[in-house]
Design a protein around this motif. Structure first.
Motif, PDB file in Angstrom:
ATOM      1  N   GLY A 274       0.841  -1.208   0.000  1.00 22.37           N
ATOM      2  CA  GLY A 274       0.000   0.000   0.000  1.00 22.37           C
ATOM      3  C   GLY A 274       0.867   1.246   0.000  1.00 22.37           C
TER       4      GLY A 274
ATOM      5  N   PHE B 290      -1.183   7.311   2.349  1.00 20.54           N
ATOM      6  CA  PHE B 290      -0.628   8.201   3.392  1.00 20.54           C
ATOM      7  C   PHE B 290       0.457   7.507   4.210  1.00 20.54           C
ATOM      8  CE2 PHE B 290      -2.841  12.217   4.611  1.00 20.54           C
ATOM      9  CZ  PHE B 290      -3.516  12.386   3.430  1.00 20.54           C
TER      10      PHE B 290
ATOM     11  N   GLY C 206       1.796   4.222   3.812  1.00 22.71           N
ATOM     12  CA  GLY C 206       2.787   3.434   3.078  1.00 22.71           C
ATOM     13  C   GLY C 206       3.871   4.295   2.458  1.00 22.71           C
TER      14      GLY C 206
ATOM     15  N   ILE D 241       4.481  -2.208  -2.826  1.00 28.90           N
ATOM     16  CA  ILE D 241       3.491  -2.761  -3.760  1.00 28.90           C
ATOM     17  C   ILE D 241       2.238  -1.895  -3.688  1.00 28.90           C
ATOM     18  CG2 ILE D 241       2.203  -4.805  -4.470  1.00 28.90           C
ATOM     19  CD1 ILE D 241       4.136  -6.500  -2.792  1.00 28.90           C
ATOM     20  N   ASN D 242       1.829  -1.335  -4.819  1.00 30.72           N
ATOM     21  CA  ASN D 242       0.644  -0.466  -4.855  1.00 30.72           C
ATOM     22  C   ASN D 242      -0.012  -0.592  -6.231  1.00 30.72           C
ATOM     23  OD1 ASN D 242      -0.868   1.551  -3.296  1.00 30.72           O
ATOM     24  ND2 ASN D 242      -0.332   2.942  -4.973  1.00 30.72           N
TER      25      ASN D 242
ATOM     26  N   GLN E 272      -5.814  12.231  -0.533  1.00 32.75           N
ATOM     27  CA  GLN E 272      -7.283  12.211  -0.562  1.00 32.75           C
ATOM     28  C   GLN E 272      -7.958  13.483  -0.058  1.00 32.75           C
ATOM     29  OE1 GLN E 272      -8.751   8.470   1.139  1.00 32.75           O
ATOM     30  NE2 GLN E 272      -6.822   7.526   0.586  1.00 32.75           N
TER      31      GLN E 272
ATOM     32  N   GLY F  71       0.953  -3.472  -8.369  1.00 33.76           N
ATOM     33  CA  GLY F  71       0.185  -4.697  -8.182  1.00 33.76           C
ATOM     34  C   GLY F  71      -0.769  -4.603  -7.012  1.00 33.76           C
TER      35      GLY F  71
ATOM     36  N   ALA G 143      -8.533   1.872   3.733  1.00 38.93           N
ATOM     37  CA  ALA G 143      -9.963   1.605   3.905  1.00 38.93           C
ATOM     38  C   ALA G 143     -10.701   1.731   2.574  1.00 38.93           C
ATOM     39  CB  ALA G 143     -10.533   2.610   4.906  1.00 38.93           C
TER      40      ALA G 143
ATOM     41  N   TYR H 208     -16.351  15.076   7.192  1.00 40.33           N
ATOM     42  CA  TYR H 208     -15.647  16.114   6.445  1.00 40.33           C
ATOM     43  C   TYR H 208     -15.708  15.875   4.942  1.00 40.33           C
ATOM     44  CZ  TYR H 208     -11.671  13.108   7.821  1.00 40.33           C
ATOM     45  OH  TYR H 208     -10.854  12.068   8.109  1.00 40.33           O
ATOM     46  N   THR H 209     -15.787  14.624   4.499  1.00 40.21           N
ATOM     47  CA  THR H 209     -15.882  14.414   3.050  1.00 40.21           C
ATOM     48  C   THR H 209     -17.201  14.939   2.503  1.00 40.21           C
ATOM     49  OG1 THR H 209     -14.520  12.459   3.296  1.00 40.21           O
ATOM     50  CG2 THR H 209     -15.726  12.660   1.242  1.00 40.21           C
TER      51      THR H 209
ATOM     52  N   ASP I  52     -10.148  -2.015   4.758  1.00 42.99           N
ATOM     53  CA  ASP I  52     -10.130  -2.781   3.513  1.00 42.99           C
ATOM     54  C   ASP I  52     -10.292  -4.278   3.812  1.00 42.99           C
ATOM     55  OD1 ASP I  52      -8.376  -2.254   0.452  1.00 42.99           O
ATOM     56  OD2 ASP I  52      -9.376  -4.108   1.099  1.00 42.99           O
TER      57      ASP I  52
ATOM     58  N   VAL J 193      -9.473  -6.867   2.322  1.00 44.58           N
ATOM     59  CA  VAL J 193      -8.384  -7.769   1.958  1.00 44.58           C
ATOM     60  C   VAL J 193      -7.601  -8.206   3.193  1.00 44.58           C
ATOM     61  CG1 VAL J 193      -6.607  -5.992   1.549  1.00 44.58           C
ATOM     62  CG2 VAL J 193      -6.498  -8.167   0.329  1.00 44.58           C
TER      63      VAL J 193
ATOM     64  N   GLY K  17      -1.922   2.964   9.761  1.00 43.29           N
ATOM     65  CA  GLY K  17      -2.930   3.678   8.995  1.00 43.29           C
ATOM     66  C   GLY K  17      -4.332   3.162   9.263  1.00 43.29           C
TER      67      GLY K  17
ATOM     68  N   MET L 153      -9.341   6.721  12.090  1.00 41.36           N
ATOM     69  CA  MET L 153      -8.941   6.491  10.689  1.00 41.36           C
ATOM     70  C   MET L 153      -8.800   7.848   9.999  1.00 41.36           C
ATOM     71  SD  MET L 153     -11.509   3.297  10.111  1.00 41.36           S
ATOM     72  CE  MET L 153     -10.941   2.582   8.607  1.00 41.36           C
TER      73      MET L 153
ATOM     74  N   LEU M 155      -9.852  -7.188  -6.063  1.00 38.23           N
ATOM     75  CA  LEU M 155      -9.104  -8.103  -5.182  1.00 38.23           C
ATOM     76  C   LEU M 155      -9.199  -9.528  -5.670  1.00 38.23           C
ATOM     77  CD1 LEU M 155     -10.150  -6.761  -1.687  1.00 38.23           C
ATOM     78  CD2 LEU M 155      -8.004  -6.462  -2.893  1.00 38.23           C
TER      79      LEU M 155
HETATM   80  C1  LIG Z   1     -12.313  12.752   0.500  1.00 45.04           C
HETATM   81  C2  LIG Z   1     -11.461  12.496   1.723  1.00 45.04           C
HETATM   82  C3  LIG Z   1     -11.048  13.574   2.501  1.00 45.04           C
HETATM   83  C4  LIG Z   1     -10.254  13.348   3.649  1.00 45.04           C
HETATM   84  N1  LIG Z   1      -9.834  14.429   4.383  1.00 45.04           N
HETATM   85  C5  LIG Z   1      -9.049  14.223   5.465  1.00 45.04           C
HETATM   86  C6  LIG Z   1      -8.577  15.339   6.241  1.00 45.04           C
HETATM   87  O1  LIG Z   1      -8.861  16.487   5.944  1.00 45.04           O
HETATM   88  N2  LIG Z   1      -7.805  15.057   7.342  1.00 45.04           N
HETATM   89  C7  LIG Z   1      -7.460  13.770   7.694  1.00 45.04           C
HETATM   90  O2  LIG Z   1      -6.733  13.579   8.681  1.00 45.04           O
HETATM   91  N3  LIG Z   1      -7.887  12.701   6.966  1.00 45.04           N
HETATM   92  C8  LIG Z   1      -8.665  12.903   5.879  1.00 45.04           C
HETATM   93  N4  LIG Z   1      -9.110  11.831   5.140  1.00 45.04           N
HETATM   94  C9  LIG Z   1      -8.757  10.460   5.588  1.00 45.04           C
HETATM   95  C10 LIG Z   1      -7.382  10.067   5.100  1.00 45.04           C
HETATM   96  O3  LIG Z   1      -7.273  10.298   3.724  1.00 45.04           O
HETATM   97  C11 LIG Z   1      -7.117   8.585   5.441  1.00 45.04           C
HETATM   98  O4  LIG Z   1      -7.277   8.392   6.824  1.00 45.04           O
HETATM   99  C12 LIG Z   1      -5.723   8.179   5.021  1.00 45.04           C
HETATM  100  O5  LIG Z   1      -5.624   8.246   3.623  1.00 45.04           O
HETATM  101  C13 LIG Z   1      -5.397   6.762   5.501  1.00 45.04           C
HETATM  102  O6  LIG Z   1      -4.121   6.447   5.066  1.00 45.04           O
HETATM  103  P1  LIG Z   1      -3.731   4.925   4.747  1.00 45.04           P
HETATM  104  O7  LIG Z   1      -2.319   4.942   4.290  1.00 45.04           O
HETATM  105  O8  LIG Z   1      -4.111   4.055   5.866  1.00 45.04           O
HETATM  106  O9  LIG Z   1      -4.692   4.515   3.548  1.00 45.04           O
HETATM  107  P2  LIG Z   1      -4.746   5.121   2.089  1.00 45.04           P
HETATM  108  O10 LIG Z   1      -4.184   6.487   2.043  1.00 45.04           O
HETATM  109  O11 LIG Z   1      -6.121   4.880   1.620  1.00 45.04           O
HETATM  110  O12 LIG Z   1      -3.727   4.192   1.277  1.00 45.04           O
HETATM  111  C14 LIG Z   1      -3.933   2.832   1.101  1.00 45.04           C
HETATM  112  C15 LIG Z   1      -3.109   2.428  -0.113  1.00 45.04           C
HETATM  113  O13 LIG Z   1      -3.110   0.995  -0.214  1.00 45.04           O
HETATM  114  C16 LIG Z   1      -3.393   0.626  -1.531  1.00 45.04           C
HETATM  115  N5  LIG Z   1      -3.997  -0.720  -1.469  1.00 45.04           N
HETATM  116  C17 LIG Z   1      -5.235  -1.049  -1.049  1.00 45.04           C
HETATM  117  N6  LIG Z   1      -5.412  -2.395  -1.135  1.00 45.04           N
HETATM  118  C18 LIG Z   1      -4.252  -2.899  -1.621  1.00 45.04           C
HETATM  119  C19 LIG Z   1      -3.811  -4.215  -1.927  1.00 45.04           C
HETATM  120  N7  LIG Z   1      -4.593  -5.277  -1.778  1.00 45.04           N
HETATM  121  N8  LIG Z   1      -2.551  -4.360  -2.418  1.00 45.04           N
HETATM  122  C20 LIG Z   1      -1.709  -3.301  -2.573  1.00 45.04           C
HETATM  123  N9  LIG Z   1      -2.094  -2.015  -2.288  1.00 45.04           N
HETATM  124  C21 LIG Z   1      -3.339  -1.823  -1.823  1.00 45.04           C
HETATM  125  C22 LIG Z   1      -4.338   1.695  -2.029  1.00 45.04           C
HETATM  126  O14 LIG Z   1      -4.362   1.725  -3.448  1.00 45.04           O
HETATM  127  C23 LIG Z   1      -3.693   2.953  -1.418  1.00 45.04           C
HETATM  128  O15 LIG Z   1      -2.674   3.430  -2.240  1.00 45.04           O
HETATM  129  C24 LIG Z   1      -9.897  12.024   4.002  1.00 45.04           C
HETATM  130  C25 LIG Z   1     -10.322  10.935   3.218  1.00 45.04           C
HETATM  131  C26 LIG Z   1     -11.102  11.169   2.082  1.00 45.04           C
HETATM  132  C27 LIG Z   1     -11.551   9.988   1.256  1.00 45.04           C
END
Ligand SMILES: Cc1cc2nc3c(=O)[nH]c(=O)nc-3n(C[C@H](O)[C@H](O)[C@H](O)COP(=O)(O)OP(=O)(O)OC[C@H]3O[C@@H](n4cnc5c(N)ncnc54)[C@H](O)[C@@H]3O)c2cc1C
Length: 440
Positions: free
Chosen positions: A10, A13, A15, A35-36, A44, A76, A111, A169-170, A267, A269, A300, A317, A428
């Motif tokens: 992933g 944010f 990863g 891997i992404n 986002q 991937g 997620a 917020y979204t 997520d 998965v 995350g 989250m 998936l």
């Molecule tokens: C519209 C919107 C507005 C937001 N605004 C805010 C804000 O103002 N402030 C705030 O704090 N948070 C905000 N958030 C929340 C924030 O974006 C998430 O909490 C944050 O992105 C989580 O980070 P993460 O790395 O866990 O997941 P993500 O950033 O979602 O990254 C997950 C990554 O894993 C990849 N992935 C998924 N499944 C697989 C798989 N099977 N194999 C390989 N890769 C995979 C995905 O493609 C993605 O690149 C917002 C979210 C959205 C949708």
């Protein structure tokens, strides 16, 4: 000497930051593979601005290869992990099965949009979690206004009605940015000059932005109402059809646009990885290591990280946590290979920023409630500081948007069928790990 390998699943944010920090802490003496499904890390929080035509989509797609030169990007989607053999199995960008072994593993798959069990939602509704949804919504909004300009009254009213379900917020940011976008688009059509454009923001709770400080909630509600967004608290959708929505207050709203922003779920998965889970999230300790698997970390949205500032609870989250957990995971995973020392995760919420479109926002940095143009400046400053790269281009788009009219064209890249609500997450291939048979 075989170099140790850290595999990060992933590139969002958490990863992205984990890869960056791991390669830095290990001084380039460890192989770091990420891997992404995409070659970019999505910022986002600025998705609503892409949907409203303020920012070009690439502005929030942070390129991984050029910004993390010491990290090997593997395009991937991961479907299975074997912690015994330390193997990750994934399907590459051309749908070919592949696997990679690791010494250390960091899971950050994030997620997906939460799909509520409401009749018609999965069939006719759209989520708002990734670039495809934002691009689809932008095109869809432009198309509705274009078609409304020449439509008979009943159809026109439905095309000029936009329903957003869920005022976190979204949803709040989509409704405020979308409302200003449609007003700007309507100005190009003489026939729509006096036509009401309805943005209806539905929320089951009794105030918008649940979980945020009352000062932010009040500011947001005031701006929404003054802008003429029809905010309906305590109301949600009972059934969605192709033509509109039946609400829980027994009213019916004809509408051709319904955006579901009713939160996210871990997520699914992760449930295939065979790791300890709590509430759909991977259970970790304060050093971000998975319980019983100290060579695997998770951070995350997908990780249930103990919140040391609120004993007994897990961190929320949010991007705020994901970014910091990612940085610490990079440090701790390098430390487990002999580079530096590990630290427990402890982060007290620094406040929130919510963009309300135009010159308005609501924010409470370090608990100081702000609104109006000051909050807007803080909000944009926060995003410019947080986005890993592309700041100049983002600032340039904001500057141009302040002085030039919004571009009202449809790119036509994403069709409705490509972004059904239930799909908001990478495809998936359920690849439960199978021993290779003896012949091969
Ligand atoms: C519209 C919107 C507005 C937001 N605004 C805010 C804000 O103002 N402030 C705030 O704090 N948070 C905000 N958030 C929340 C924030 O974006 C998430 O909490 C944050 O992105 C989580 O980070 P993460 O790395 O866990 O997941 P993500 O950033 O979602 O990254 C997950 C990554 O894993 C990849 N992935 C998924 N499944 C697989 C798989 N099977 N194999 C390989 N890769 C995979 C995905 O493609 C993605 O690149 C917002 C979210 C959205 C949708």
């Amino acid at each position: 000497m075989v170099r140790p390998r850290i595999v990060i699943v992933g590139g969002g944010f958490a990863g992205y930051q984990a890869a960056r920090r791991a390669s830095r802490h290990a001084r380039g003496e460890v192989d770091v593979a990420l891997i992404n499904p995409t070659d970019f890390s999505l910022y986002q929080p600025l998705l609503p601005e892409v949907a409203a035509g303020i920012l070009e989509p690439r502005r929030i797609a942070v390129p991984i290869t050029s910004t993390l030169p010491r990290v090997k990007l593997l395009l991937g989607t991961v479907g299975g992990i074997d912690t015994g053999q330390r193997l990750v199995r994934y399907v590459d960008a051309e749908n070919r099965p592949a696997e990679i072994d690791y010494d250390r593993l960091v899971i950050t798959v994030g997620a997906v949009s939460k799909v509520l069990p409401i009749k018609g939602a999965a069939e006719f509704g759209h989520g708002f979690k990734g670039l495809p949804e934002a691009l689809y919504l932008r095109d869809h909004i432009v198309r509705q206004v274009e078609l409304a300009a020449h439509a008979p009254p009943g159809e026109r009213r439905a095309r000029l009605t936009f329903v957003v379900v869920g005022a976190g917020y979204t949803g709040t940011e989509v409704a405020t940015a979308g409302h200003l976008f449609t007003r700007a688009l309507a100005r190009y059509h003489r026939s729509l000059r006096d036509e009401p454009i309805r943005w209806i923001l539905l929320h089951l709770g009794q105030s918008v932005l649940p979980g945020l400080r009352p000062s932010i909630q009040r500011t947001a509600e005031r701006v929404l109402r003054r802008r003429g967004v029809d905010l309906r608290l305590g109301v949600s959708v009972r059934e969605q059809t192709r033509e509109g929505v039946h609400l829980t207050d027994d009213t019916y709203v004809p509408a051709r646009t319904v955006v579901w922003t009713t939160g996210v779920a871990p997520d699914p998965v992760a449930a295939c990885f065979g790791l300890p889970m709590v509430g759909g999230r991977i259970e970790v300790d304060e050093y971000l290591a998975v319980k019983g698997h100290d060579h695997v970390l998770a951070v995350g949205d997908i990780a249930a990280v103990p919140d040391l500032t609120r004993p007994g609870e897990y961190t929320g989250m949010t991007g705020q946590h994901a970014e910091r957990q990612g940085k610490l995971a990079g440090r701790n995973v390098a430390a487990s290979l002999g580079y530096g020392t590990a630290k427990p995760y402890k982060h007290r919420n620094l406040g929130f920023v919510v963009d309300l479109g135009g010159w308005k926002a609501a924010a409470d940095p370090l608990g100081v409630p702000l609104s109006g143009v000051v909050a807007k400046a803080v909000t944009r400053g926060y995003h410019l500081m947080s986005v890993p790269s592309g700041r100049v281009r983002i600032a340039a788009d904001w500057l141009l948007d302040a002085f030039l009219p919004r571009q009202e064209v449809q790119l036509g890249l994403i069709r409705s069928g490509q972004v059904p609500l239930a799909s908001a997450g990478p495809e998936l291939p359920h690849l439960a790990y199978e021993e290779p048979d003896s012949e091969t």
